[in-house]
Design a protein around this motif. Structure first.
Motif, PDB file in Angstrom:
ATOM      1  N   MET A  52       0.850  -1.162   0.083  1.00 31.92           N
ATOM      2  CA  MET A  52       0.144  -0.252   0.492  1.00 31.92           C
ATOM      3  C   MET A  52       0.605   1.090  -0.414  1.00 31.92           C
ATOM      4  O   MET A  52       0.509   1.730  -0.739  1.00 31.92           O
ATOM      5  N   PRO A  53       1.521   1.058   0.846  1.00 30.86           N
ATOM      6  CA  PRO A  53       2.191   2.286   0.493  1.00 30.86           C
ATOM      7  C   PRO A  53       3.385   2.952  -0.632  1.00 30.86           C
ATOM      8  O   PRO A  53       3.550   4.360  -1.049  1.00 30.86           O
ATOM      9  N   LEU A  54       3.759   1.624  -1.018  1.00 36.33           N
ATOM     10  CA  LEU A  54       4.206   1.634  -2.484  1.00 36.33           C
ATOM     11  C   LEU A  54       3.845   2.245  -4.045  1.00 36.33           C
ATOM     12  O   LEU A  54       3.722   3.163  -4.557  1.00 36.33           O
ATOM     13  N   LEU A  55       2.424   1.859  -3.641  1.00 38.73           N
ATOM     14  CA  LEU A  55       0.843   2.015  -4.226  1.00 38.73           C
ATOM     15  C   LEU A  55       1.317   3.359  -3.928  1.00 38.73           C
ATOM     16  O   LEU A  55       0.673   4.233  -4.989  1.00 38.73           O
ATOM     17  N   ALA A  56       0.999   3.847  -2.600  1.00 35.04           N
ATOM     18  CA  ALA A  56       0.650   5.683  -3.035  1.00 35.04           C
ATOM     19  C   ALA A  56       1.561   6.662  -3.062  1.00 35.04           C
ATOM     20  O   ALA A  56       1.614   7.919  -3.863  1.00 35.04           O
ATOM     21  N   LEU A  57       2.861   5.825  -2.804  1.00 36.72           N
ATOM     22  CA  LEU A  57       4.318   6.453  -3.547  1.00 36.72           C
ATOM     23  C   LEU A  57       3.984   6.807  -4.889  1.00 36.72           C
ATOM     24  O   LEU A  57       4.004   7.842  -5.723  1.00 36.72           O
ATOM     25  N   GLY A  58       3.463   6.147  -5.709  1.00 40.50           N
ATOM     26  CA  GLY A  58       3.116   5.054  -7.470  1.00 40.50           C
ATOM     27  C   GLY A  58       2.373   6.572  -7.768  1.00 40.50           C
ATOM     28  O   GLY A  58       2.824   7.534  -8.767  1.00 40.50           O
ATOM     29  N   LEU A  59       1.545   6.517  -7.290  1.00 41.63           N
ATOM     30  CA  LEU A  59       0.697   7.678  -7.240  1.00 41.63           C
ATOM     31  C   LEU A  59       0.721   9.128  -6.816  1.00 41.63           C
ATOM     32  O   LEU A  59       0.152   9.908  -7.421  1.00 41.63           O
ATOM     33  N   CYS A  60       1.229   8.813  -6.217  1.00 43.39           N
ATOM     34  CA  CYS A  60       2.058  10.549  -5.856  1.00 43.39           C
ATOM     35  C   CYS A  60       2.809  10.886  -7.208  1.00 43.39           C
ATOM     36  O   CYS A  60       2.539  12.026  -7.260  1.00 43.39           O
ATOM     37  N   TYR A  61       3.546  10.620  -7.562  1.00 41.01           N
ATOM     38  CA  TYR A  61       3.806  10.673  -8.383  1.00 41.01           C
ATOM     39  C   TYR A  61       3.664  10.509  -9.883  1.00 41.01           C
ATOM     40  O   TYR A  61       3.376  11.590 -10.633  1.00 41.01           O
ATOM     41  N   LEU A  62       2.990   9.921 -10.075  1.00 36.09           N
ATOM     42  CA  LEU A  62       1.919   9.549 -11.447  1.00 36.09           C
ATOM     43  C   LEU A  62       0.784  10.369 -11.394  1.00 36.09           C
ATOM     44  O   LEU A  62       0.803  11.532 -12.799  1.00 36.09           O
ATOM     45  N   LEU A  63       0.098  10.999 -10.494  1.00 37.37           N
ATOM     46  CA  LEU A  63      -0.818  11.895 -10.826  1.00 37.37           C
ATOM     47  C   LEU A  63      -0.292  13.642 -10.292  1.00 37.37           C
ATOM     48  O   LEU A  63      -0.348  14.826 -10.484  1.00 37.37           O
ATOM     49  N   ASN A  64       1.046  13.542 -10.258  1.00 39.50           N
ATOM     50  CA  ASN A  64       1.775  14.838 -10.018  1.00 39.50           C
ATOM     51  C   ASN A  64       0.855  15.723  -8.692  1.00 39.50           C
ATOM     52  O   ASN A  64       0.816  16.918  -8.855  1.00 39.50           O
ATOM     53  N   LEU A  65       0.590  15.089  -7.546  1.00 47.39           N
ATOM     54  CA  LEU A  65       0.210  15.966  -6.330  1.00 47.39           C
ATOM     55  C   LEU A  65       0.800  16.933  -5.456  1.00 47.39           C
ATOM     56  O   LEU A  65       1.879  16.712  -5.698  1.00 47.39           O
ATOM     57  N   PRO A  66      -0.306  17.854  -5.537  1.00 47.04           N
ATOM     58  CA  PRO A  66       0.685  19.182  -4.741  1.00 47.04           C
ATOM     59  C   PRO A  66       1.376  17.997  -3.157  1.00 47.04           C
ATOM     60  O   PRO A  66       1.153  17.733  -2.952  1.00 47.04           O
ATOM     61  N   THR A  67       2.028  19.190  -2.655  1.00 43.94           N
ATOM     62  CA  THR A  67       2.814  18.244  -1.648  1.00 43.94           C
ATOM     63  C   THR A  67       2.065  18.142  -0.119  1.00 43.94           C
ATOM     64  O   THR A  67       2.443  17.074   0.614  1.00 43.94           O
ATOM     65  N   PRO A  68       1.369  18.906  -0.069  1.00 46.54           N
ATOM     66  CA  PRO A  68       0.122  18.669   1.080  1.00 46.54           C
ATOM     67  C   PRO A  68      -0.870  16.968   1.071  1.00 46.54           C
ATOM     68  O   PRO A  68      -0.182  16.349   2.128  1.00 46.54           O
ATOM     69  N   ILE A  69      -1.119  17.034  -0.687  1.00 45.87           N
ATOM     70  CA  ILE A  69      -1.658  16.129  -0.527  1.00 45.87           C
ATOM     71  C   ILE A  69      -1.241  14.759  -0.799  1.00 45.87           C
ATOM     72  O   ILE A  69      -1.748  13.787  -0.557  1.00 45.87           O
ATOM     73  N   ALA A  70       0.155  15.261  -1.641  1.00 41.31           N
ATOM     74  CA  ALA A  70       1.040  13.793  -1.728  1.00 41.31           C
ATOM     75  C   ALA A  70       1.213  12.858  -0.354  1.00 41.31           C
ATOM     76  O   ALA A  70       1.292  11.859  -0.306  1.00 41.31           O
ATOM     77  N   ILE A  71       1.772  13.738   0.671  1.00 41.45           N
ATOM     78  CA  ILE A  71       2.304  13.651   2.110  1.00 41.45           C
ATOM     79  C   ILE A  71       1.552  12.936   3.138  1.00 41.45           C
ATOM     80  O   ILE A  71       1.453  11.468   3.826  1.00 41.45           O
TER      81      ILE A  71
END
Length: 292
Positions: A52-71
């Protein structure tokens, strides 16, 4: 009531009560079961702690999430399952005993894994804030807010079972009420960020929920579990303790903007289970119809 009392006393106390209620629902058998079905527990923890953390990390980069949303997404992925996963497992007629055991195991392990994942996320997306984050302080905070109340609840369940059985439903309802109140407060306080980033945070939460449930399902099928246990692992991996994620962001990190993701996820996390349960029921109906 000033902000410091709210974030440093009221919110941690509320979560401690929720964890106490979780302890009231646990028995010694829930822990002995860890040794009776070790593969199911291990694979469930692999899904929660690693996949799950690996999936979340991939989504952060794939969706180019803003910093607050990514963290916020990484904090969420780092949290263990909560009482809601047990409720959903019960409604879905999954293996409730396995669900409860997995929740207990992931909660215990989270005091070690969660701070490291959060530390990695902050270093990755907000390195300027890395110096202010303490893994040890976070671990100790999680220990006293999660494990200690759970242990007290288990002790009462063992020695005062009648009291525990009668009061446990109250704490389960309080858990849902607390999460909804936190979501409402976040919508009011962080409405500017929520409005500007709603598409990002909603689709990220939905993708994490559905994606992690799919991962949990495939892990179970790879391990050759039956449908009931596969459904259980899928729910356990896919539903995280949103209340804990919100508390960590607000009380531990003093970053309410990081809690927005947890707040949105607290509502979106039921979509994946509904789709999965609906799909399984439809498949069963088609199978039954074909047989007849």
């Amino acid at each position: 009531m000033n902000a410091s009392i709210l974030t440093e006393v009221v919110l941690p106390l509320a979560l401690a009560l929720i964890m106490f209620g979780m302890g009231l629902g646990l028995t010694v058998n829930d822990f002995t079961r860890l040794f009776k079905k070790p593969l199911a527990i291990v694979m469930g923890l692999v899904g929660q702690i690693i996949a799950m953390p690996l999936l979340a990390l991939g989504l952060c980069y794939l969706l180019n999430l803003p910093t607050p949303i990514a963290i916020g997404l990484m904090i969420l992925a780092a949290c263990p399952g909560g009482t809601m996963s047990n409720v959903v497992s019960q409604l879905a007629k999954a293996n409730l005993a396995l669900s409860v055991s997995l929740t207990a195991a992931s909660t215990a392990i989270s005091i070690i894994t969660t701070p490291f994942i959060i530390g990695f996320a902050i270093n990755q997306f907000a390195p300027a804030d890395d110096a202010s984050f303490s893994i040890l302080t976070t671990s100790l905070g999680l220990f006293f807010i999660t494990l200690v109340p759970v242990a007290i609840g288990i002790w009462l369940r063992h020695f005062k079972s009648d009291f525990a059985i009668k009061t446990e439903p109250f704490f389960r309802r309080f858990s849902l009420f607390f999460m909804l109140m936190m979501i409402a407060a976040l919508v009011i306080k962080e409405r500017a960020l929520l409005i500007s980033s709603f598409d990002d945070v909603f689709w990220a939460c939905l993708a994490l929920n559905i994606g992690s449930m799919v991962v949990g399902w495939f892990i179970a099928k790879f391990s050759r579990f039956d449908v009931t246990d596969s459904l259980t692992l899928s729910i356990e991996v896919g539903i995280q303790n949103a209340s804990l994620a919100i508390l960590i962001a607000i009380s531990f990190l003093n970053k309410p903007e990081y809690a927005v993701t947890g707040g949105v996820y607290g509502l979106a996390m039921f979509i994946g289970p509904l789709l999965l349960i609906g799909g399984l029921k439809l498949k069963n109906k088609r199978t039954t119809h074909a047989v007849n």
